[in-house]
Motif scaffolding. Structure first.
Motif, PDB file in Angstrom:
ATOM      1  N   ASP A 185      -3.878   4.297  10.336  1.00 29.23           N
ATOM      2  CA  ASP A 185      -4.438   5.426  11.066  1.00 29.23           C
ATOM      3  C   ASP A 185      -3.642   6.703  10.771  1.00 29.23           C
ATOM      4  OD1 ASP A 185      -6.145   6.772  12.891  1.00 29.23           O
ATOM      5  OD2 ASP A 185      -4.711   6.452  14.518  1.00 29.23           O
ATOM      6  N   ALA A 186      -2.319   6.611  10.825  1.00 25.03           N
ATOM      7  CA  ALA A 186      -1.476   7.774  10.551  1.00 25.03           C
ATOM      8  C   ALA A 186      -1.630   8.237   9.099  1.00 25.03           C
ATOM      9  CB  ALA A 186      -0.018   7.445  10.845  1.00 25.03           C
ATOM     10  N   LEU A 187      -1.660   7.302   8.166  1.00 22.23           N
ATOM     11  CA  LEU A 187      -1.853   7.659   6.751  1.00 22.23           C
ATOM     12  C   LEU A 187      -3.175   8.375   6.536  1.00 22.23           C
ATOM     13  CD1 LEU A 187      -0.701   4.501   4.782  1.00 22.23           C
ATOM     14  CD2 LEU A 187       0.261   6.782   4.591  1.00 22.23           C
ATOM     15  N   SER A 188      -4.220   7.878   7.174  1.00 20.39           N
ATOM     16  CA  SER A 188      -5.543   8.457   6.956  1.00 20.39           C
ATOM     17  C   SER A 188      -5.661   9.859   7.539  1.00 20.39           C
ATOM     18  CB  SER A 188      -6.635   7.547   7.535  1.00 20.39           C
ATOM     19  OG  SER A 188      -6.556   7.489   8.939  1.00 20.39           O
ATOM     20  N   LEU A 211       0.856  -1.175   0.000  1.00 19.21           N
ATOM     21  CA  LEU A 211       0.000   0.000   0.000  1.00 19.21           C
ATOM     22  C   LEU A 211       0.900   1.235   0.000  1.00 19.21           C
ATOM     23  CD1 LEU A 211      -3.057   0.739   0.173  1.00 19.21           C
ATOM     24  CD2 LEU A 211      -2.668   1.117   2.600  1.00 19.21           C
ATOM     25  N   HIS A 212       0.848   1.997  -1.101  1.00 21.31           N
ATOM     26  CA  HIS A 212       1.669   3.189  -1.269  1.00 21.31           C
ATOM     27  C   HIS A 212       0.785   4.423  -1.192  1.00 21.31           C
ATOM     28  CE1 HIS A 212       5.326   1.128  -2.777  1.00 21.31           C
ATOM     29  NE2 HIS A 212       4.450   0.233  -3.176  1.00 21.31           N
ATOM     30  N   ALA A 213       1.278   5.444  -0.531  1.00 24.34           N
ATOM     31  CA  ALA A 213       0.559   6.714  -0.448  1.00 24.34           C
ATOM     32  C   ALA A 213       0.921   7.586  -1.638  1.00 24.34           C
ATOM     33  CB  ALA A 213       0.904   7.433   0.847  1.00 24.34           C
ATOM     34  N   GLU A 214      -0.013   8.444  -2.008  1.00 23.30           N
ATOM     35  CA  GLU A 214       0.252   9.417  -3.061  1.00 23.30           C
ATOM     36  C   GLU A 214       1.336  10.371  -2.571  1.00 23.30           C
ATOM     37  OE1 GLU A 214      -2.280  12.481  -5.900  1.00 23.30           O
ATOM     38  OE2 GLU A 214      -3.263  11.514  -4.200  1.00 23.30           O
ATOM     39  N   ALA A 215       2.270  10.701  -3.454  1.00 24.46           N
ATOM     40  CA  ALA A 215       3.389  11.570  -3.087  1.00 24.46           C
ATOM     41  C   ALA A 215       3.307  12.876  -3.856  1.00 24.46           C
ATOM     42  CB  ALA A 215       4.712  10.877  -3.389  1.00 24.46           C
ATOM     43  N   ASN A 216       4.114  13.812  -3.440  1.00 26.25           N
ATOM     44  CA  ASN A 216       4.250  15.070  -4.151  1.00 26.25           C
ATOM     45  C   ASN A 216       5.163  14.814  -5.349  1.00 26.25           C
ATOM     46  OD1 ASN A 216       4.851  17.659  -5.047  1.00 26.25           O
ATOM     47  ND2 ASN A 216       4.919  18.495  -2.978  1.00 26.25           N
ATOM     48  N   GLY A 262      -7.703  13.245   1.798  1.00 18.08           N
ATOM     49  CA  GLY A 262      -7.988  13.809   0.486  1.00 18.08           C
ATOM     50  C   GLY A 262      -7.112  13.242  -0.610  1.00 18.08           C
ATOM     51  N   ALA A 263      -6.016  12.586  -0.236  1.00 12.18           N
ATOM     52  CA  ALA A 263      -5.110  11.986  -1.219  1.00 12.18           C
ATOM     53  C   ALA A 263      -5.553  10.548  -1.500  1.00 12.18           C
ATOM     54  CB  ALA A 263      -3.679  12.015  -0.698  1.00 12.18           C
ATOM     55  N   PHE A 264      -4.789   9.865  -2.331  1.00 11.51           N
ATOM     56  CA  PHE A 264      -5.097   8.486  -2.694  1.00 11.51           C
ATOM     57  C   PHE A 264      -4.059   7.533  -2.134  1.00 11.51           C
ATOM     58  CE2 PHE A 264      -7.547  10.750  -5.830  1.00 11.51           C
ATOM     59  CZ  PHE A 264      -8.666   9.954  -6.015  1.00 11.51           C
ATOM     60  N   LEU A 265      -4.499   6.311  -1.874  1.00  5.18           N
ATOM     61  CA  LEU A 265      -3.624   5.195  -1.550  1.00  5.18           C
ATOM     62  C   LEU A 265      -3.700   4.221  -2.720  1.00  5.18           C
ATOM     63  CD1 LEU A 265      -4.576   4.512   2.177  1.00  5.18           C
ATOM     64  CD2 LEU A 265      -2.623   5.794   1.316  1.00  5.18           C
ATOM     65  N   PHE A 266      -2.568   3.661  -3.092  1.00  4.72           N
ATOM     66  CA  PHE A 266      -2.500   2.756  -4.233  1.00  4.72           C
ATOM     67  C   PHE A 266      -2.110   1.375  -3.730  1.00  4.72           C
ATOM     68  CE2 PHE A 266      -1.952   6.996  -5.738  1.00  4.72           C
ATOM     69  CZ  PHE A 266      -2.640   7.040  -6.932  1.00  4.72           C
ATOM     70  N   GLN A 275      -9.368   6.549  -2.096  1.00  7.21           N
ATOM     71  CA  GLN A 275      -9.265   7.937  -1.674  1.00  7.21           C
ATOM     72  C   GLN A 275      -9.560   8.022  -0.186  1.00  7.21           C
ATOM     73  OE1 GLN A 275     -11.747  10.875  -3.599  1.00  7.21           O
ATOM     74  NE2 GLN A 275     -10.276  12.472  -3.070  1.00  7.21           N
ATOM     75  N   ILE A 276      -8.727   8.747   0.520  1.00  7.76           N
ATOM     76  CA  ILE A 276      -8.876   8.889   1.965  1.00  7.76           C
ATOM     77  C   ILE A 276      -9.855  10.016   2.238  1.00  7.76           C
ATOM     78  CG2 ILE A 276      -7.688   9.265   4.140  1.00  7.76           C
ATOM     79  CD1 ILE A 276      -5.088   8.499   2.624  1.00  7.76           C
ATOM     80  N   ASP A 277     -11.019   9.663   2.761  1.00  5.68           N
ATOM     81  CA  ASP A 277     -12.028  10.682   3.047  1.00  5.68           C
ATOM     82  C   ASP A 277     -12.314  10.831   4.534  1.00  5.68           C
ATOM     83  OD1 ASP A 277     -13.250   8.248   3.360  1.00  5.68           O
ATOM     84  OD2 ASP A 277     -15.074   8.783   2.272  1.00  5.68           O
ATOM     85  N   ARG A 278     -11.765   9.919   5.349  1.00  8.61           N
ATOM     86  CA  ARG A 278     -11.976   9.996   6.795  1.00  8.61           C
ATOM     87  C   ARG A 278     -10.867   9.223   7.499  1.00  8.61           C
ATOM     88  NH1 ARG A 278     -13.856   5.097   8.524  1.00  8.61           N
ATOM     89  NH2 ARG A 278     -14.690   3.756   6.915  1.00  8.61           N
ATOM     90  N   ARG A 279     -10.821   9.379   8.793  1.00  5.88           N
ATOM     91  CA  ARG A 279      -9.832   8.653   9.590  1.00  5.88           C
ATOM     92  C   ARG A 279     -10.193   7.172   9.635  1.00  5.88           C
ATOM     93  NH1 ARG A 279      -7.691  10.347  15.560  1.00  5.88           N
ATOM     94  NH2 ARG A 279      -6.012   8.812  15.627  1.00  5.88           N
ATOM     95  N   VAL A 280      -9.205   6.315   9.436  1.00  6.76           N
ATOM     96  CA  VAL A 280      -9.412   4.871   9.477  1.00  6.76           C
ATOM     97  C   VAL A 280      -8.577   4.321  10.622  1.00  6.76           C
ATOM     98  CG1 VAL A 280      -9.241   2.705   8.202  1.00  6.76           C
ATOM     99  CG2 VAL A 280      -9.723   4.833   6.974  1.00  6.76           C
TER     100      VAL A 280
END
Length: 154
Positions: free
Chosen positions: A95-98, A29-34, A103-107, A119-124
């Motif tokens: 939890d930290a990622l969320s 699981l990768h987080a969206e980066a800048n 508002g970003a995406f996880l791949f 897409q992260i829309d709330r705390r998980v």
């Protein structure tokens, strides 16, 4: 030179013991980066759903080592979906990622192929990742070798 090769060969079994058990299924699981982070920290990919170029963090935030169980569902398109249960480390990472990437995406990549974008829309904070579809029977067979299958008994 022969001595260095002998030392390396003797060190291999010790390394495999330290590395842990063999895994059959990969889960990343990768987080969206800048995109401006550069090639050291991010990888450019094409979004599976939007078709737009995006950047993801090189280092996976959650891997197969963080998964402890899963539950399988039949998807409408003939593939399978799953609910993955994470261990305590994975739960804290999710939890930290969320919180940090709202508002970003996880791949999600399973066995080396992109499976879904979330897409992260709330705390998980429950430590569960739901994948609606895209898994094959081969994926599920490999997952059963690594993690506990949970769900209703038949």
């Amino acid at each position: 030179m022969k001595r260095a090769v002998a030392i390396a060969l003797l060190a291999l079994p010790a390394f495999s013991f330290v590395a842990g058990r063999e895994t059959h299924c990969t889960f990343r699981l990768h987080a969206e980066a800048n995109a401006r982070d550069g090639a050291v920290f991010s990888i450019p990919i094409r979004s599976q759903f939007s078709g737009k170029p995006v950047a993801i963090e090189k280092m996976a935030a959650i891997s197969e080592r963080d998964v402890i169980a899963f539950q399988v569902y039949q998807a409408a398109d003939g593939t399978y979906g799953a609910l993955f249960q994470l261990d305590e480390h994975g739960r804290l990472m999710l939890d930290a990622l969320s919180v940090e990437h709202r508002g970003a995406f996880l791949f999600l990549f399973v066995n080396g192929r992109p499976l879904t974008e979330l897409q992260i829309d709330r705390r998980v904070s429950d430590g569960k990742i739901y994948v609606p579809s895209g898994l094959t029977l081969n994926d599920i067979a490999l997952m059963k070798k690594d993690w506990r299958l949970v769900g209703p008994k038949k």
